[in-house]
Design a protein around this motif. Structure first.
Motif, PDB file in Angstrom:
ATOM      1  N   ALA A 117       0.862  -1.186   0.000  1.00 41.87           N
ATOM      2  CA  ALA A 117       0.000   0.000   0.000  1.00 41.87           C
ATOM      3  C   ALA A 117       0.894   1.229   0.000  1.00 41.87           C
ATOM      4  O   ALA A 117       2.024   1.198   0.493  1.00 41.87           O
ATOM      5  CB  ALA A 117      -0.916   0.010   1.214  1.00 41.87           C
ATOM      6  N   ALA A 169      -3.156  -1.610   4.406  1.00 42.53           N
ATOM      7  CA  ALA A 169      -3.789  -0.430   3.818  1.00 42.53           C
ATOM      8  C   ALA A 169      -3.166   0.806   4.435  1.00 42.53           C
ATOM      9  O   ALA A 169      -2.783   0.795   5.610  1.00 42.53           O
ATOM     10  CB  ALA A 169      -5.302  -0.446   4.057  1.00 42.53           C
ATOM     11  N   THR A 173      -9.475  -8.853   4.840  1.00 40.05           N
ATOM     12  CA  THR A 173      -9.018  -7.742   4.005  1.00 40.05           C
ATOM     13  C   THR A 173      -9.425  -6.436   4.670  1.00 40.05           C
ATOM     14  O   THR A 173     -10.400  -6.391   5.436  1.00 40.05           O
ATOM     15  CB  THR A 173      -9.591  -7.839   2.578  1.00 40.05           C
ATOM     16  OG1 THR A 173      -8.966  -6.862   1.749  1.00 40.05           O
ATOM     17  CG2 THR A 173     -11.096  -7.637   2.564  1.00 40.05           C
ATOM     18  N   GLU A 204      -9.595  -1.934   4.315  1.00 42.91           N
ATOM     19  CA  GLU A 204      -9.479  -0.656   3.640  1.00 42.91           C
ATOM     20  C   GLU A 204      -9.644   0.436   4.689  1.00 42.91           C
ATOM     21  O   GLU A 204     -10.277   0.222   5.731  1.00 42.91           O
ATOM     22  CB  GLU A 204     -10.536  -0.494   2.542  1.00 42.91           C
ATOM     23  CG  GLU A 204     -10.321  -1.378   1.327  1.00 42.91           C
ATOM     24  CD  GLU A 204      -9.106  -0.995   0.516  1.00 42.91           C
ATOM     25  OE1 GLU A 204      -8.647   0.172   0.658  1.00 42.91           O
ATOM     26  OE2 GLU A 204      -8.602  -1.836  -0.253  1.00 42.91           O
ATOM     27  N   ASP A 217     -10.647   4.622   5.305  1.00 42.48           N
ATOM     28  CA  ASP A 217     -11.218   5.824   4.708  1.00 42.48           C
ATOM     29  C   ASP A 217     -10.399   7.062   5.079  1.00 42.48           C
ATOM     30  O   ASP A 217      -9.424   6.979   5.827  1.00 42.48           O
ATOM     31  CB  ASP A 217     -12.693   5.977   5.088  1.00 42.48           C
ATOM     32  CG  ASP A 217     -12.926   6.073   6.592  1.00 42.48           C
ATOM     33  OD1 ASP A 217     -12.089   6.693   7.286  1.00 42.48           O
ATOM     34  OD2 ASP A 217     -13.938   5.542   7.074  1.00 42.48           O
TER      35      ASP A 217
END
Length: 257
Positions: free
Chosen positions: A128, A178, A226, A228, A230
């Protein structure tokens, strides 16, 4: 399920055009809007990592990123805010696996650079990119005679010292990473330190890693996590869980503090 996105879908296009098997595709979009793709390509008794880009409507000819004669697998790709593209993968050669990274800058490939060190093997990497020209790489290493989670950061032109995110008390598998705001990083994997594999998260802020956190409240086995992040730093996790006796996919969100 069929879905319309601003009209109809185009016909499926073969972008690998190879007589052998093409596996494990991964894709990202660069700052210039171009699509960048990597995949594993079977090549005789080995496999290699190929790359292609689509700056407009046509895919470029594939470029081989891995070393000749090695068994290369598990590619991952990320685009940085400065326009650079980073690709990581694992290579097996002479009974050892290592993690490599290459950087695409101004149309030229640099590397490969071996990311793991210290005599420890590495596989299943994830990459990432964050702010301040920071690149985060995690992978499944082999330490303490068991699978462990390892991390290394690149800031500017320099790779920092490798760090282990687990402590050797458990088996840990399939990490993902991430990038969050302010140079933070979120690493997730599944870990059996709680008796059965559980979704696990660890967050790096201000250059320091926080505690290892169990994410799932169920005692059922959890796999394939997994994550992610924001813009506000909230973490979004998906994982596979069999609390109902069959596998389902669950979602959790961790709000910023």
């Amino acid at each position: 399920m069929s879905r319309r996105v601003g009209g109809t879908w185009t016909a499926a296009e073969n972008v690998t055009h190879d007589s052998t098997a093409s596996l494990s595709p991964a894709m990202t979009r660069g700052q210039d809007g171009a699509l960048h793709m990597v995949w594993e390509d079977k090549w005789g008794d080995n496999s290699r990592i190929l790359y292609a880009c689509c700056p407009d409507s046509a895919w470029s000819e594939p470029v081989c990123l891995s070393r000749e004669g090695a068994l290369a697998t598990s590619p991952a790709i990320a685009a940085a805010s400065d326009g650079k593209i980073y690709v990581v993968w694992a290579e097996r050669e002479k009974n050892r696996q290592n993690v490599f990274c290459r950087e695409l800058s101004r149309g030229e490939w640099k590397g490969p650079v071996q990311v793991n060190g210290g005599g420890h093997s590495g596989t299943r990497p994830s990459v990432a990119t964050g702010s301040r020209a920071t690149v985060h790489v995690v992978w499944e290493g082999h330490r303490h005679d068991k699978p462990a989670i390892c991390y290394r950061q690149k800031t500017g032109r320099r790779w920092q010292t490798e760090a282990e995110l687990t402590d050797g008390s458990s088996k840990a598998f399939r990490p993902v990473v991430a990038a969050g705001p302010g140079g933070s990083a979120y690493a997730a994997w599944y870990d059996d330190r709680w008796g059965v594999p559980q979704a696990t998260l660890r967050v790096r802020e201000d250059g320091k890693w926080g505690p290892v956190c169990r994410v799932n409240e169920s005692d059922a086995p959890t796999y394939f996590v997994t994550v992610e992040v924001d813009k506000s730093g909230g973490a979004h996790l998906l994982f596979q869980d069999r609390r109902r006796g069959t596998y389902d996919v669950y979602y959790k969100r961790g709000a910023t503090q």
